[in-house]
Design a protein around this motif. Structure first.
Motif, mmCIF file in Angstrom:
data_model
loop_
_atom_site.group_PDB
_atom_site.id
_atom_site.type_symbol
_atom_site.label_atom_id
_atom_site.label_comp_id
_atom_site.label_asym_id
_atom_site.label_seq_id
_atom_site.Cartn_x
_atom_site.Cartn_y
_atom_site.Cartn_z
ATOM 1 N N ILE A 81 107.876 135.001 -39.754
ATOM 2 C CA ILE A 81 108.454 133.676 -40.026
ATOM 3 C C ILE A 81 109.105 133.101 -38.774
ATOM 4 C CG2 ILE A 81 110.194 132.403 -41.335
ATOM 5 C CD1 ILE A 81 109.623 134.254 -43.702
ATOM 6 N N GLY A 82 109.940 133.865 -38.116
ATOM 7 C CA GLY A 82 110.592 133.391 -36.889
ATOM 8 C C GLY A 82 109.591 133.065 -35.795
ATOM 9 N N ARG A 83 108.582 133.900 -35.667
ATOM 10 C CA ARG A 83 107.552 133.659 -34.658
ATOM 11 C C ARG A 83 106.736 132.408 -34.985
ATOM 12 N NH1 ARG A 83 106.069 138.119 -31.275
ATOM 13 N NH2 ARG A 83 107.537 139.820 -31.548
ATOM 14 N N ARG A 84 106.497 132.172 -36.269
ATOM 15 C CA ARG A 84 105.756 130.969 -36.665
ATOM 16 C C ARG A 84 106.556 129.712 -36.344
ATOM 17 N NH1 ARG A 84 102.174 131.860 -42.119
ATOM 18 N NH2 ARG A 84 101.189 129.973 -41.353
ATOM 19 N N ILE A 85 107.851 129.764 -36.524
ATOM 20 C CA ILE A 85 108.696 128.613 -36.208
ATOM 21 C C ILE A 85 108.669 128.336 -34.703
ATOM 22 C CG2 ILE A 85 111.079 127.763 -36.184
ATOM 23 C CD1 ILE A 85 111.424 129.290 -38.897
ATOM 24 N N ALA A 86 108.790 129.388 -33.895
ATOM 25 C CA ALA A 86 108.724 129.216 -32.437
ATOM 26 C C ALA A 86 107.338 128.729 -32.014
ATOM 27 C CB ALA A 86 109.068 130.535 -31.741
ATOM 28 N N ALA A 87 106.294 129.249 -32.652
ATOM 29 C CA ALA A 87 104.923 128.809 -32.348
ATOM 30 C C ALA A 87 104.757 127.336 -32.691
ATOM 31 C CB ALA A 87 103.916 129.655 -33.119
ATOM 32 N N TRP A 88 105.358 126.909 -33.810
ATOM 33 C CA TRP A 88 105.287 125.506 -34.189
ATOM 34 C C TRP A 88 105.913 124.630 -33.105
ATOM 35 C CZ3 TRP A 88 109.180 121.978 -34.764
ATOM 36 C CH2 TRP A 88 108.787 120.718 -35.225
ATOM 37 N N ALA A 112 102.917 115.922 -44.455
ATOM 38 C CA ALA A 112 102.871 114.535 -44.940
ATOM 39 C C ALA A 112 103.606 114.380 -46.266
ATOM 40 C CB ALA A 112 101.421 114.076 -45.079
ATOM 41 N N MET A 113 103.681 115.452 -47.049
ATOM 42 C CA MET A 113 104.369 115.396 -48.347
ATOM 43 C C MET A 113 105.818 115.855 -48.250
ATOM 44 S SD MET A 113 101.408 116.449 -51.079
ATOM 45 C CE MET A 113 101.206 118.105 -50.481
ATOM 46 N N GLY A 114 106.369 115.886 -47.070
ATOM 47 C CA GLY A 114 107.779 116.209 -46.908
ATOM 48 C C GLY A 114 108.077 117.621 -46.454
ATOM 49 N N GLY A 115 107.088 118.468 -46.352
ATOM 50 C CA GLY A 115 107.282 119.818 -45.842
ATOM 51 C C GLY A 115 107.837 120.839 -46.817
ATOM 52 N N VAL A 116 108.060 120.468 -48.062
ATOM 53 C CA VAL A 116 108.626 121.406 -49.037
ATOM 54 C C VAL A 116 107.702 122.607 -49.235
ATOM 55 C CG1 VAL A 116 109.363 121.687 -51.440
ATOM 56 C CG2 VAL A 116 109.921 119.594 -50.197
ATOM 57 N N LEU A 167 109.249 132.043 -47.539
ATOM 58 C CA LEU A 167 110.532 132.648 -47.892
ATOM 59 C C LEU A 167 110.443 133.449 -49.186
ATOM 60 C CD1 LEU A 167 112.862 129.630 -47.059
ATOM 61 C CD2 LEU A 167 112.370 131.639 -45.634
ATOM 62 N N PHE A 168 109.416 133.191 -49.986
ATOM 63 C CA PHE A 168 109.242 133.848 -51.280
ATOM 64 C C PHE A 168 107.990 134.724 -51.323
ATOM 65 C CE2 PHE A 168 111.273 129.718 -51.736
ATOM 66 C CZ PHE A 168 112.508 130.116 -52.226
ATOM 67 N N SER A 169 107.371 134.945 -50.184
ATOM 68 C CA SER A 169 106.129 135.704 -50.104
ATOM 69 C C SER A 169 106.364 137.022 -49.377
ATOM 70 C CB SER A 169 105.077 134.869 -49.356
ATOM 71 O OG SER A 169 103.974 135.652 -49.000
ATOM 72 N N ALA A 170 105.824 138.093 -49.910
ATOM 73 C CA ALA A 170 105.977 139.411 -49.287
ATOM 74 C C ALA A 170 105.291 139.475 -47.925
ATOM 75 C CB ALA A 170 105.407 140.487 -50.204
ATOM 76 N N ARG A 171 104.272 138.636 -47.741
ATOM 77 C CA ARG A 171 103.525 138.656 -46.484
ATOM 78 C C ARG A 171 103.745 137.387 -45.666
ATOM 79 N NH1 ARG A 171 97.589 140.341 -48.003
ATOM 80 N NH2 ARG A 171 97.907 138.864 -49.675
ATOM 81 N N SER A 172 104.835 136.683 -45.919
ATOM 82 C CA SER A 172 105.222 135.482 -45.164
ATOM 83 C C SER A 172 104.116 134.438 -45.140
ATOM 84 C CB SER A 172 105.617 135.858 -43.732
ATOM 85 O OG SER A 172 106.633 136.820 -43.733
#
Length: 169
Positions: free
Chosen positions: A13-20, A113-117, A123-128
């Motif tokens: 998750i953290g790496r995906r945010i930095a990659a984004w 486009a739909m707000g990013g929700v 956060l709720f997935s065992a495999r991110s």
């Protein structure tokens, strides 16, 4: 078959945010180049190419960028690669097809486009996994801990699933 060491989804998750953040910066630069090129072409053609300025570059560029990056031999966007991530097909652990890359990238753009929700799903997935990962049949995991296919890509009939296709939860 190569052995897995550790959890391939640890820290994703953290790496995906930095990659984004890396990919967003690269896309911003590409957008400036596309808009500047379209504007210059419009001026040079005395307005005949003005329709290029009307294209939805904010949607077209990210989809092309993601599809061509994830569908390439790198199997990751430049940001994901810089953060040590790789995208794999859920079944077999092979590189994703261009269809999977396109589906994933298009659904990702629609999530924004739909707000990013929908992007809160990891956060709720065992495999991110995000929803666009689920619907495109892809996994994003650490490159150093990625499952290696048991045979060459394209021969999915011989590749063992290796336990990654189980439902999230």
């Amino acid at each position: 078959m190569a052995a897995r060491t550790g959890d391939p989804f640890q820290g994703v998750i953290g790496r995906r945010i930095a990659a984004w953040a890396i990919d967003a910066t690269l896309l911003l630069i590409l957008s400036w180049v596309a808009w500047g090129g379209a504007a210059l072409l419009t001026v040079l053609t005395i307005g005949l190419a003005g329709g290029l300025l009307l294209l939805p570059w904010a949607l077209i560029l990210p989809i092309l960028y993601g599809t061509l990056s994830i569908g390439s031999p790198l199997s990751a966007t430049p940001g994901q690669a810089a953060m040590g991530l790789v995208v794999q097909s859920e079944v077999g652990g092979t590189a994703p097809s261009f269809g999977q890359a396109f589906t994933s990238t298009t659904l990702y753009a629609l999530s924004w486009a739909m707000g990013g929700v929908a992007l809160l799903a990891p956060l709720f997935s065992a495999r991110s996994r995000t929803l666009h990962d689920l619907f495109s049949g892809t996994l994003v995991l650490r490159r150093s801990r990625a499952v290696q296919p048991a045979c060459k890509p394209g021969r999915s009939d011989q590749v063992q699933n290796q336990g990654l296709a189980a439902e999230d939860g």
